[in-house]
Write a protein that holds these residues in place. Structure first.
Motif, PDB file in Angstrom:
ATOM      1  N   GLY A 434       0.820  -1.212   0.000  1.00 10.32           N
ATOM      2  CA  GLY A 434       0.000   0.000   0.000  1.00 10.32           C
ATOM      3  C   GLY A 434       0.851   1.257   0.000  1.00 10.32           C
ATOM      4  O   GLY A 434       0.527   2.243  -0.662  1.00 10.32           O
ATOM      5  N   LYS A 435       1.970   1.230   0.737  1.00  5.64           N
ATOM      6  CA  LYS A 435       2.873   2.387   0.769  1.00  5.64           C
ATOM      7  C   LYS A 435       3.527   2.607  -0.600  1.00  5.64           C
ATOM      8  O   LYS A 435       3.712   3.751  -1.037  1.00  5.64           O
ATOM      9  N   ILE A 436       3.873   1.508  -1.278  1.00  8.42           N
ATOM     10  CA  ILE A 436       4.475   1.645  -2.613  1.00  8.42           C
ATOM     11  C   ILE A 436       3.442   2.199  -3.593  1.00  8.42           C
ATOM     12  O   ILE A 436       3.746   3.073  -4.413  1.00  8.42           O
ATOM     13  N   GLU A 437       2.200   1.695  -3.516  1.00  8.63           N
ATOM     14  CA  GLU A 437       1.132   2.198  -4.389  1.00  8.63           C
ATOM     15  C   GLU A 437       0.891   3.688  -4.134  1.00  8.63           C
ATOM     16  O   GLU A 437       0.672   4.475  -5.064  1.00  8.63           O
ATOM     17  N   HIS A 438       0.943   4.079  -2.865  1.00  7.13           N
ATOM     18  CA  HIS A 438       0.773   5.492  -2.513  1.00  7.13           C
ATOM     19  C   HIS A 438       1.929   6.321  -3.071  1.00  7.13           C
ATOM     20  O   HIS A 438       1.728   7.422  -3.595  1.00  7.13           O
ATOM     21  N   ASN A 466      10.447  -2.110  -0.668  1.00  4.09           N
ATOM     22  CA  ASN A 466       9.903  -0.808  -0.287  1.00  4.09           C
ATOM     23  C   ASN A 466       9.959   0.109  -1.512  1.00  4.09           C
ATOM     24  O   ASN A 466      10.485  -0.282  -2.567  1.00  4.09           O
ATOM     25  N   ALA A 467       9.427   1.324  -1.368  1.00  3.34           N
ATOM     26  CA  ALA A 467       9.340   2.236  -2.511  1.00  3.34           C
ATOM     27  C   ALA A 467      10.714   2.620  -3.049  1.00  3.34           C
ATOM     28  O   ALA A 467      10.891   2.790  -4.256  1.00  3.34           O
ATOM     29  N   PRO A 563      14.340   3.521  12.267  1.00  3.51           N
ATOM     30  CA  PRO A 563      15.529   3.256  11.452  1.00  3.51           C
ATOM     31  C   PRO A 563      15.203   2.752  10.044  1.00  3.51           C
ATOM     32  O   PRO A 563      15.930   3.054   9.089  1.00  3.51           O
ATOM     33  N   MET A 564      14.103   1.987   9.898  1.00  8.67           N
ATOM     34  CA  MET A 564      13.724   1.478   8.579  1.00  8.67           C
ATOM     35  C   MET A 564      13.356   2.632   7.648  1.00  8.67           C
ATOM     36  O   MET A 564      13.714   2.634   6.468  1.00  8.67           O
ATOM     37  N   ASN A 565      12.652   3.622   8.183  1.00  4.57           N
ATOM     38  CA  ASN A 565      12.296   4.785   7.362  1.00  4.57           C
ATOM     39  C   ASN A 565      13.535   5.585   6.972  1.00  4.57           C
ATOM     40  O   ASN A 565      13.643   6.078   5.846  1.00  4.57           O
ATOM     41  N   LEU A 566      14.467   5.715   7.906  1.00  5.77           N
ATOM     42  CA  LEU A 566      15.706   6.440   7.608  1.00  5.77           C
ATOM     43  C   LEU A 566      16.512   5.726   6.529  1.00  5.77           C
ATOM     44  O   LEU A 566      17.159   6.370   5.688  1.00  5.77           O
ATOM     45  N   ALA A 567      16.457   4.382   6.530  1.00  7.07           N
ATOM     46  CA  ALA A 567      17.165   3.620   5.496  1.00  7.07           C
ATOM     47  C   ALA A 567      16.538   3.860   4.123  1.00  7.07           C
ATOM     48  O   ALA A 567      17.237   3.978   3.112  1.00  7.07           O
ATOM     49  N   ILE A 568      15.202   3.954   4.078  1.00 14.12           N
ATOM     50  CA  ILE A 568      14.506   4.236   2.813  1.00 14.12           C
ATOM     51  C   ILE A 568      14.884   5.631   2.319  1.00 14.12           C
ATOM     52  O   ILE A 568      15.171   5.828   1.128  1.00 14.12           O
TER      53      ILE A 568
END
Length: 666
Positions: A434-438, A466-467, A563-568
Motif C-alpha cells: 500500500g505504501k508503494i502504491e501510494h 519498499n518504494a 531506522p527502517m524509514n531512515l534507510a529508505i
C-alpha cells in the motif's frame, strides 16, 4: 482535394454518423469503416494541427493530459434545491407559491432527480467552449477536455433560435452498464472495485487523462438553459427546444397542474426508476413559467420556485456470511461484512463496511445475523440494524481480532481513536504494498506504467521490499517475469527516472507519513524547505506550523525515529530524488487573471521567472509550459526563444511585453 478540405469533409461525415448513432439509434456505416475514417482524420490532424477544427469528432476520444484543473467563476450561480421527504411538505410548498402568485394560474414541471455530477456547458457562437463542475456553486473546475468525451453533448449547435452566448446545465453520470463492466475488469485484475456509479462519475470527470474518461463512456442528461437572453417563455419550451437541437434531455419529465398530479408522478416513478440506465434519488418540481420563476425569486441558497422530493432510502434484509478485516496502507484495520447477495436501489450488494470495533459492538453483530441494509443517500451500503427475531440460539458474537489478519502482529488502539492498527509496518505485506502504491500515485511521485499488479508481482518475487527499491530496478529485474516486453520495461524505467524531478512537496506526501496528506505536506515544505530540516525539527517547532496539531507532530517524530524509514530515505537520497524545495507561499492578490493561461519566455527587468510565475498565480492565472491554440497569452521578455515566438504568431496567440503584462494586471 487539398488536405484542409479533406479534413473538413471527414469532420462533417463522422459527425453525421455520430449524430445518427447517438441521437437516433441508427447505424449508417459499419464499425470498421467508421474506425478507418476516424483514424484517417486523427493522422491528418497530427500532421496538420493548424487545420484541426474545434468541433472535430477526435475530441470525443480524449488524449489530453490535464495536470491541474483551473478554477472558473460561474457566470450564473449553480444553486442547490430545498429538499422534502413527504406529501405535507409538498403541499406547504404549493401553498407558498399560491400565496405569492395570488390568483395567477400556474403549473409545474416534474423531472427525475438524477444521481450524478452537476455540470455546466458554455457555448459561444454555436461552439462548446467550456465544461465546468458545480464546485461550491460559485466557482467550479474547468474540465472541458473531459466533458467533450460525452458523445451525446453537441460540440457545435447550428441554430438561429439560440443566442450567441448561452449555457446549458445537466447531470453527468456513469451508466450502470459502464460501471458494472469496469468493476468486472477490476475484479478480474484483482483490483478493488469502484464503490458506486455516482462516486465513479465524480472521480472520472476529474481524471487528468481524457482518453481514460472517453473509455468509460460517460453520459449526461440536460435539464436547464441559462443565459442573459432566453429564447422561450416556459421551462417546457426550453426542454423541447434543447431536445430538438440535439441536447440529451431525458423524456421522463411531465407537466403537472396540481400537487395531486405531482404525487401521482412521484408514485409512478418510485419503482420504474430502477429500470433506468442510471440511479435516481428523487424528483425535482419547478414552476413552468419563467416570468413567475423570476417573481418568486431566490433565497440565499436556493430558488423559491423549485423543490426536490427525496425518495426514502431503500432497505433490504440479508444475512451476514462472515466478517473479514482489511489492512490499509497505514495499518488501519477495517471490518467488512460479507453478505448474502441482495438487490438494493439498482445494484447487487455483497459487502458493507462496519467501520470499526465500536460499530460492531453498537450493532451487537453475531455470526449468521439477519441484518437490515440501507444505502446512505442511495450510494454507500451500510448495516443499520439486526433482526433479532431471526437470530439463532447460541449465535456467537463477533469479536474484533487482537492480531493482524495478514502478518499476525499485535494490534493496538491509540488513545482517543476508534480504529485498531497493525504497527508492524515494516513487515506487513498489505501495508508495504500500500505504501508503494501510494508512493507512485499521480499526486506523489507520479510513476506511470506501473500498476497494482506489477507492484504485487515485484514484491512477491522479492525484487522490491519498499518504494526506494524502485530506483534500483533495471532490465535484468524483469527477466523471466511473464507479461513484460522490452517496450513495457523501458516505459517503466523511463517513468521511474522521470520521477526524480518531482518536487519535494509531492515526495514528502509520497513517503506516506501517517496524517500527512498533500496539503499538510505543502505546509511543511513552506516551513522547513528540506527533508533534513523537517527531520531535525522538534515537537514545539512542528506544532508552531498552522494546521499541525499534536497528532500530526507525533506522527512525524515517530516516522523519523524509525531506522527502517531512515534507510529508505537514504536510498532515495542516493537515487537523487528531490528532497528540498524553496517553496514560497503565494498570497492571493486579486482576480484580474482568473481563467487566463500564460507561457513565460525570456529575461525580464522587474521579475525573476519564478517571481513572474508567482505573480500570475497570485492573481488567479495559470502558468503552462508549452504553447497551444488554447493559450491566452505569451509573456515575452528579452532574448526569448524564436521557436516560441513563431508558434505563437502561427496560432494568433496574444504576445505581451513586460509593460503590457503589468497593465493587464492592473
Amino acid at each position: 482535394m487539398d488536405i484542409q478540405s479533406r479534413m473538413q469533409e471527414l469532420v462533417v461525415r463522422i459527425n453525421q454518423y455520430n449524430e445518427a448513432y447517438y441521437q437516433n439509434n441508427e447505424s449508417l456505416i459499419s464499425d470498421q469503416a467508421f474506425d478507418e475514417l476516424m483514424h484517417e482524420l486523427q493522422q491528418l490532424e497530427l500532421q496538420n494541427p493548424l487545420f484541426a477544427l474545434p468541433d472535430s469528432p477526435t475530441q470525443r476520444v480524449g488524449g489530453t493530459i490535464t495536470k491541474a484543473f483551473k478554477s472558473v467563476i460561474h457566470q450564473f450561480p449553480m444553486l442547490s434545491l430545498g429538499n422534502t421527504y413527504n406529501e405535507e411538505d409538498l403541499r406547504d410548498f404549493d401553498e407558498r407559491i399560491k400565496k405569492t402568485l395570488g390568483d395567477e394560474p400556474y403549473e409545474y414541471i416534474c423531472e427525475l432527480k438524477f444521481d450524478g455530477v452537476a455540470l455546466s456547458f458554455w457555448y459561444e457562437n454555436g461552439r462548446l467552449i467550456k465544461g465546468v463542475t458545480r464546485g461550491d456553486g460559485t466557482r467550479g473546475d474547468d474540465i472541458t477536455e473531459n466533458v467533450k468525451t460525452i458523445r451525446r453533448i453537441p460540440l457545435t449547435v447550428n441554430s438561429e433560435k439560440f443566442p450567441k452566448i448561452f449555457e446549458v446545465r445537466g447531470e453527468g453520470f456513469m451508466p450502470i452498464s459502464s460501471f458494472e463492466k469496469i468493476n468486472e475488469e477490476k475484479v478480474a485484475k484483482g483490483d478493488a472495485p469502484l464503490a458506486n456509479p455516482r462516486n465513479a462519475a465524480s472521480g472520472t470527470f476529474k481524471m487528468q487523462d481524457s482518453a481514460e474518461v472517453a473509455r468509460r463512456n460517460m453520459d449526461c442528461f440536460i435539464y436547464s438553459f441559462v443565459g442573459n437572453e432566453i429564447p422561450f417563455q416556459t421551462h417546457e419550451e426550453g426542454l423541447n427546444l434543447m431536445s430538438q437541437q440535439g441536447f440529451p434531455v431525458s423524456p421522463t419529465w411531465r407537466k403537472c397542474a396540481s400537487v395531486d398530479e405531482i404525487l401521482a408522478y412521484i408514485h409512478e416513478w418510485d419503482e420504474k426508476r430502477n429500470d433506468l440506465p442510471l440511479n435516481t434519488d428523487g424528483i425535482v418540481i419547478k414552476i413552468n413559467d419563467l416570468g413567475q420563476q423570476e417573481r418568486l425569486g431566490y433565497t440565499a441558497k436556493s430558488p423559491r420556485w423549485a423543490i426536490s422530493f427525496k425518495y426514502p432510502s431503500e432497505i433490504a434484509q440479508t444475512k451476514i456470511e462472515s466478517l473479514s478485516y482489511q489492512v490499509g496502507r497505514t495499518g488501519n484495520i477495517t471490518p467488512v461484512a460479507n453478505l448474502h447477495p441482495v438487490y438494493l436501489a439498482g445494484t447487487v450488494i455483497k459487502r458493507a463496511s462496519v467501520h470499526n470495533a465500536n460499530e460492531i459492538q453498537r450493532l451487537d453483530l453475531h455470526e449468521g445475523d439477519s441484518v437490515f441494509i440501507e444505502k446512505g443517500g442511495e450510494i454507500i451500503p451500510k448495516i443499520t440494524g439486526v433482526d433479532l427475531t431471526k437470530r439463532s440460539n447460541g449465535a456467537i458474537p463477533f469479536n474484533f481480532p487482537t492480531h493482524c489478519p495478514e502478518c499476525h502482529g499485535e494490534l493496538v488502539r491509540l488513545p482517543g481513536e476508534a480504529n485498531h492498527y497493525c504497527v508492524n509496518e515494516t513487515a506487513c505485506p498489505p501495508q508495504i504494498k500500500g505504501k508503494i502504491e501510494h508512493f507512485i500515485q499521480r499526486k506523489a511521485l507520479n510513476i506511470e506504467n506501473i500498476g497494482v499488479e506489477t507492484i504485487d508481482l515485484l514484491y512477491e518475487k522479492g525484487i522490491i521490499k519498499n518504494a526506494a527499491d524502485l530506483y534500483a530496478l533495471s532490465e535484468l529485474s524483469f527477466w523471466g517475469l511473464e507479461g513484460f516486453q522490452q517496450k513495457s520495461i523501458a516505459n517503466i524505467l523511463q517513468s521511474i527516472e522521470k520521477s526524480k524531478q518531482i518536487p519535494f512537496r509531492q515526495v514528502l506526501f509520497g513517503l506516506g507519513i501517517r496524517h500527512v496528506g498533500a496539503t499538510i505536506a505543502e505546509k511543511l515544505v513552506l516551513a522547513f524547505h528540506s527533508l533534513d530540516n523537517l527531520a531535525a525539527a522538534n515537537y514545539d517547532e512542528l506544532i508552531a506550523i498552522p494546521e499541525i496539531g499534536d497528532r500530526i507532530a507525533i506522527s512525524i517524530l515517530d516516522y523519523f525515529n524509525n531506522p527502517m524509514n531512515l534507510a529508505i530515505i537514504s536510498k532515495l537520497r542516493e537515487a537523487k530524488i528531490q528532497l528540498a524545495e524553496d517553496l514560497q507561499e503565494i498570497v492571493l492578490e486579486g482576480e484580474s487573471l482568473v481563467g487566463k493561461s500564460f507561457v513565460i519566455s525570456g529575461v525580464f527587468e522587474n521579475f525573476e521567472r519564478e517571481e513572474l510565475k508567482a505573480k500570475i498565480i497570485a492573481n488567479g492565472g495559470k502558468v503552462v509550459s508549452s504553447i497551444s491554440s488554447k493559450l491566452d497569452y505569451l509573456v515575452a521578455g528579452n532574448n526569448m526563444g524564436p521557436a516560441k515566438l513563431e508558434k505563437a504568431n502561427q496560432l494568433n496567440i496574444k504576445i505581451l511585453s513586460e509593460e503590457e503584462f503589468l497593465a493587464l494586471l492592473s
